[in-house]
Design a protein around this motif. Structure first.
Motif, PDB file in Angstrom:
ATOM      1  N   TRP A  63       0.834  -1.204   0.000  1.00 34.42           N
ATOM      2  CA  TRP A  63       0.000   0.000   0.000  1.00 34.42           C
ATOM      3  C   TRP A  63       0.868   1.252   0.000  1.00 34.42           C
ATOM      4  O   TRP A  63       0.608   2.209  -0.715  1.00 34.42           O
ATOM      5  N   TRP A  64       1.912   1.245   0.814  1.00 35.48           N
ATOM      6  CA  TRP A  64       2.821   2.386   0.915  1.00 35.48           C
ATOM      7  C   TRP A  64       3.599   2.573  -0.389  1.00 35.48           C
ATOM      8  O   TRP A  64       3.697   3.677  -0.920  1.00 35.48           O
ATOM      9  N   ILE A  65       4.132   1.462  -0.911  1.00 33.53           N
ATOM     10  CA  ILE A  65       4.905   1.537  -2.161  1.00 33.53           C
ATOM     11  C   ILE A  65       4.017   1.984  -3.322  1.00 33.53           C
ATOM     12  O   ILE A  65       4.443   2.713  -4.215  1.00 33.53           O
ATOM     13  N   GLY A  66       2.755   1.568  -3.302  1.00 34.04           N
ATOM     14  CA  GLY A  66       1.841   1.898  -4.385  1.00 34.04           C
ATOM     15  C   GLY A  66       1.308   3.313  -4.351  1.00 34.04           C
ATOM     16  O   GLY A  66       0.550   3.701  -5.253  1.00 34.04           O
ATOM     17  N   GLY A  67       1.673   4.068  -3.330  1.00 31.58           N
ATOM     18  CA  GLY A  67       1.229   5.459  -3.268  1.00 31.58           C
ATOM     19  C   GLY A  67       0.440   5.813  -2.037  1.00 31.58           C
ATOM     20  O   GLY A  67      -0.099   6.927  -1.942  1.00 31.58           O
ATOM     21  N   GLY A  68       0.359   4.903  -1.081  1.00 35.64           N
ATOM     22  CA  GLY A  68      -0.367   5.179   0.155  1.00 35.64           C
ATOM     23  C   GLY A  68       0.500   5.888   1.170  1.00 35.64           C
ATOM     24  O   GLY A  68       1.585   6.409   0.850  1.00 35.64           O
ATOM     25  N   TYR A  69       0.034   5.892   2.413  1.00 34.07           N
ATOM     26  CA  TYR A  69       0.749   6.593   3.482  1.00 34.07           C
ATOM     27  C   TYR A  69       1.573   5.610   4.311  1.00 34.07           C
ATOM     28  O   TYR A  69       1.136   4.496   4.610  1.00 34.07           O
ATOM     29  N   GLY A  70       2.762   6.052   4.706  1.00 34.68           N
ATOM     30  CA  GLY A  70       3.649   5.205   5.493  1.00 34.68           C
ATOM     31  C   GLY A  70       3.139   4.938   6.891  1.00 34.68           C
ATOM     32  O   GLY A  70       3.560   3.970   7.532  1.00 34.68           O
ATOM     33  N   ILE A 108     -10.471   1.069   7.753  1.00 39.08           N
ATOM     34  CA  ILE A 108     -10.482   2.529   7.826  1.00 39.08           C
ATOM     35  C   ILE A 108      -9.086   3.059   7.540  1.00 39.08           C
ATOM     36  O   ILE A 108      -8.094   2.545   8.045  1.00 39.08           O
ATOM     37  N   SER A 109      -9.009   4.115   6.739  1.00 36.41           N
ATOM     38  CA  SER A 109      -7.714   4.670   6.348  1.00 36.41           C
ATOM     39  C   SER A 109      -6.950   5.196   7.555  1.00 36.41           C
ATOM     40  O   SER A 109      -7.526   5.745   8.500  1.00 36.41           O
ATOM     41  N   ASN A 110      -5.617   4.999   7.503  1.00 33.32           N
ATOM     42  CA  ASN A 110      -4.689   5.464   8.536  1.00 33.32           C
ATOM     43  C   ASN A 110      -4.884   4.735   9.874  1.00 33.32           C
ATOM     44  O   ASN A 110      -4.500   5.249  10.924  1.00 33.32           O
ATOM     45  N   TRP A 111      -5.467   3.537   9.822  1.00 33.54           N
ATOM     46  CA  TRP A 111      -5.590   2.715  11.010  1.00 33.54           C
ATOM     47  C   TRP A 111      -4.639   1.522  10.959  1.00 33.54           C
ATOM     48  O   TRP A 111      -4.644   0.701  11.862  1.00 33.54           O
ATOM     49  N   GLY A 112      -3.852   1.408   9.907  1.00 35.75           N
ATOM     50  CA  GLY A 112      -2.887   0.322   9.809  1.00 35.75           C
ATOM     51  C   GLY A 112      -3.493  -1.022   9.512  1.00 35.75           C
ATOM     52  O   GLY A 112      -2.915  -2.052   9.876  1.00 35.75           O
ATOM     53  N   ALA A 113      -4.648  -1.045   8.833  1.00 38.97           N
ATOM     54  CA  ALA A 113      -5.295  -2.311   8.490  1.00 38.97           C
ATOM     55  C   ALA A 113      -5.793  -2.251   7.054  1.00 38.97           C
ATOM     56  O   ALA A 113      -6.499  -1.322   6.666  1.00 38.97           O
ATOM     57  N   CYS A 114      -5.415  -3.242   6.266  1.00 43.56           N
ATOM     58  CA  CYS A 114      -5.863  -3.319   4.871  1.00 43.56           C
ATOM     59  C   CYS A 114      -7.184  -4.078   4.814  1.00 43.56           C
ATOM     60  O   CYS A 114      -7.219  -5.284   4.562  1.00 43.56           O
ATOM     61  N   GLY A 115      -8.263  -3.372   5.078  1.00 45.17           N
ATOM     62  CA  GLY A 115      -9.577  -3.966   5.014  1.00 45.17           C
ATOM     63  C   GLY A 115     -10.237  -3.709   3.663  1.00 45.17           C
ATOM     64  O   GLY A 115      -9.602  -3.254   2.704  1.00 45.17           O
ATOM     65  N   TRP A 116     -11.528  -4.013   3.600  1.00 48.64           N
ATOM     66  CA  TRP A 116     -12.255  -3.909   2.339  1.00 48.64           C
ATOM     67  C   TRP A 116     -12.304  -2.480   1.811  1.00 48.64           C
ATOM     68  O   TRP A 116     -12.088  -2.237   0.615  1.00 48.64           O
ATOM     69  N   LEU A 117     -12.574  -1.528   2.683  1.00 54.35           N
ATOM     70  CA  LEU A 117     -12.694  -0.141   2.244  1.00 54.35           C
ATOM     71  C   LEU A 117     -11.383   0.376   1.673  1.00 54.35           C
ATOM     72  O   LEU A 117     -11.355   1.019   0.614  1.00 54.35           O
ATOM     73  N   ALA A 171      -8.855  -1.447   0.459  1.00 54.20           N
ATOM     74  CA  ALA A 171      -8.464  -2.190  -0.742  1.00 54.20           C
ATOM     75  C   ALA A 171      -9.282  -1.768  -1.958  1.00 54.20           C
ATOM     76  O   ALA A 171      -8.732  -1.531  -3.040  1.00 54.20           O
ATOM     77  N   VAL A 172     -10.593  -1.668  -1.795  1.00 59.70           N
ATOM     78  CA  VAL A 172     -11.457  -1.346  -2.937  1.00 59.70           C
ATOM     79  C   VAL A 172     -11.202   0.062  -3.450  1.00 59.70           C
ATOM     80  O   VAL A 172     -11.116   0.299  -4.662  1.00 59.70           O
ATOM     81  N   THR A 173     -11.049   1.018  -2.547  1.00 65.15           N
ATOM     82  CA  THR A 173     -10.821   2.401  -2.981  1.00 65.15           C
ATOM     83  C   THR A 173      -9.439   2.605  -3.594  1.00 65.15           C
ATOM     84  O   THR A 173      -9.222   3.586  -4.306  1.00 65.15           O
ATOM     85  N   PHE A 174      -8.500   1.681  -3.318  1.00 66.46           N
ATOM     86  CA  PHE A 174      -7.142   1.845  -3.839  1.00 66.46           C
ATOM     87  C   PHE A 174      -6.990   1.279  -5.245  1.00 66.46           C
ATOM     88  O   PHE A 174      -5.942   1.460  -5.864  1.00 66.46           O
ATOM     89  N   PHE A 175      -8.014   0.621  -5.770  1.00 68.41           N
ATOM     90  CA  PHE A 175      -7.933   0.087  -7.130  1.00 68.41           C
ATOM     91  C   PHE A 175      -7.748   1.200  -8.147  1.00 68.41           C
ATOM     92  O   PHE A 175      -7.112   0.998  -9.187  1.00 68.41           O
ATOM     93  N   SER A 176      -8.299   2.363  -7.880  1.00 69.17           N
ATOM     94  CA  SER A 176      -8.159   3.483  -8.815  1.00 69.17           C
ATOM     95  C   SER A 176      -6.756   4.073  -8.796  1.00 69.17           C
ATOM     96  O   SER A 176      -6.382   4.812  -9.707  1.00 69.17           O
ATOM     97  N   THR A 177      -5.956   3.739  -7.789  1.00 70.30           N
ATOM     98  CA  THR A 177      -4.590   4.273  -7.670  1.00 70.30           C
ATOM     99  C   THR A 177      -3.558   3.264  -8.139  1.00 70.30           C
ATOM    100  O   THR A 177      -2.671   3.594  -8.935  1.00 70.30           O
ATOM    101  N   ASN A 178      -3.641   2.023  -7.648  1.00 77.35           N
ATOM    102  CA  ASN A 178      -2.668   0.991  -8.002  1.00 77.35           C
ATOM    103  C   ASN A 178      -3.357  -0.364  -7.909  1.00 77.35           C
ATOM    104  O   ASN A 178      -3.646  -0.837  -6.795  1.00 77.35           O
ATOM    105  N   VAL A 179      -3.604  -0.971  -9.040  1.00 78.20           N
ATOM    106  CA  VAL A 179      -4.348  -2.232  -9.072  1.00 78.20           C
ATOM    107  C   VAL A 179      -3.563  -3.354  -8.393  1.00 78.20           C
ATOM    108  O   VAL A 179      -4.116  -4.152  -7.633  1.00 78.20           O
ATOM    109  N   GLY A 180      -2.260  -3.427  -8.661  1.00 78.56           N
ATOM    110  CA  GLY A 180      -1.445  -4.498  -8.099  1.00 78.56           C
ATOM    111  C   GLY A 180      -1.430  -4.465  -6.581  1.00 78.56           C
ATOM    112  O   GLY A 180      -1.615  -5.507  -5.918  1.00 78.56           O
TER     113      GLY A 180
END
Length: 229
Positions: A61-68, A126-135, A137-146
């Motif tokens: 998530w971080w490498i793909g453009g998310g927050y560290g 939930i974003s910035n909670w340190g958990a890759c849940g459904w919300l 993952a699904v919202t990040f498809f528009s940023t980095n599919v992989g």
């Protein structure tokens, strides 16, 4: 009687640390409930694995453009929740079935319910909670599919963990209530101090062999697992 030596966690010999707990399902847990306690133990292991997978997904998530911050929190959750979940809810339910301890059952119900709510929140993602849940993952498809595809794996695992925790919570509660357990019994244990060091099954058997009444029931008087729907 042979002295019981702590055997968990099983640490390599080159590490200058010793195991902190003694754990033996066959010797300490009544045969009717060994399967259930082992399943709860495997649920704890699955949740720890889920936290590890979540750490890898947060890195993607971080490498793909998310927050560290998500990666940092994921690392914190792995290091914190793995040992704490074992001590705070698995050991209480293990001791509860081992010694028929109402106090430990209550501790398990309280902490395990909070663990279930936490796992459900982690599954949501939930974003910035340190958990890759459904919300997340699904919202990040528009940023980095992989990266989003990798993030789906912990989302699925968190969901399975939450569902399994809910089922285990109901299962243990039914057994406890079916065996006559109550909050009053837990209060009595607290006031008498039996919750600190309840007699082991061997000690209870020894009390019977001396024709004296035990301070504690010999085994949990709960219905067998196959008698519940």
């Amino acid at each position: 009687m042979a002295e019981k030596v702590n055997n968990f966690p099983p640490l390599p010999k080159f590490i200058p640390l010793k195991p902190c707990f003694y754990q033996n399902f066959t010797d300490e847990i009544p045969i009717d409930h060994q399967n259930l306690v082992q399943r709860i133990y495997r649920l704890w292991m699955f949740y720890c694995i889920t936290l590890g997978v979540n750490l890898v997904a947060c890195l993607a998530w971080w490498i793909g453009g998310g927050y560290g911050v998500n990666f940092g929190l994921a690392l914190l959750w792995l290091l914190l929740f793995s040992p704490c979940s074992y001590v705070c809810w698995f050991r209480p339910v293990y001791k509860a079935f081992r010694s028929d301890s109402s106090f430990n059952f209550m501790v398990f119900f309280f902490i395990f319910s909070a663990q279930f709510v936490l796992a459900a929140i982690q599954a949501i993602g939930i974003s910035n909670w340190g958990a890759c849940g459904w919300l997340a993952a699904v919202t990040f498809f528009s940023t980095n599919v992989g990266a989003a595809v990798i993030m789906l794996l912990p989302a699925i695992m968190f969901t399975l963990s939450a569902l399994a925790m809910f089922v285990c919570l109901l299962r243990v509660h039914r057994l406890y209530r079916g065996g006559g357990g109550s909050f009053q019994k837990a209060q009595d244990e607290w006031q008498s101090g039996l919750w600190r060091n309840p007699p082991t099954r061997e000690a209870q058997f020894s009390n019977f062999s001396r024709s004296s009444l035990p301070e504690y029931p010999t085994v949990p008087n709960y219905p067998g697992g196959n008698r519940w729907p």
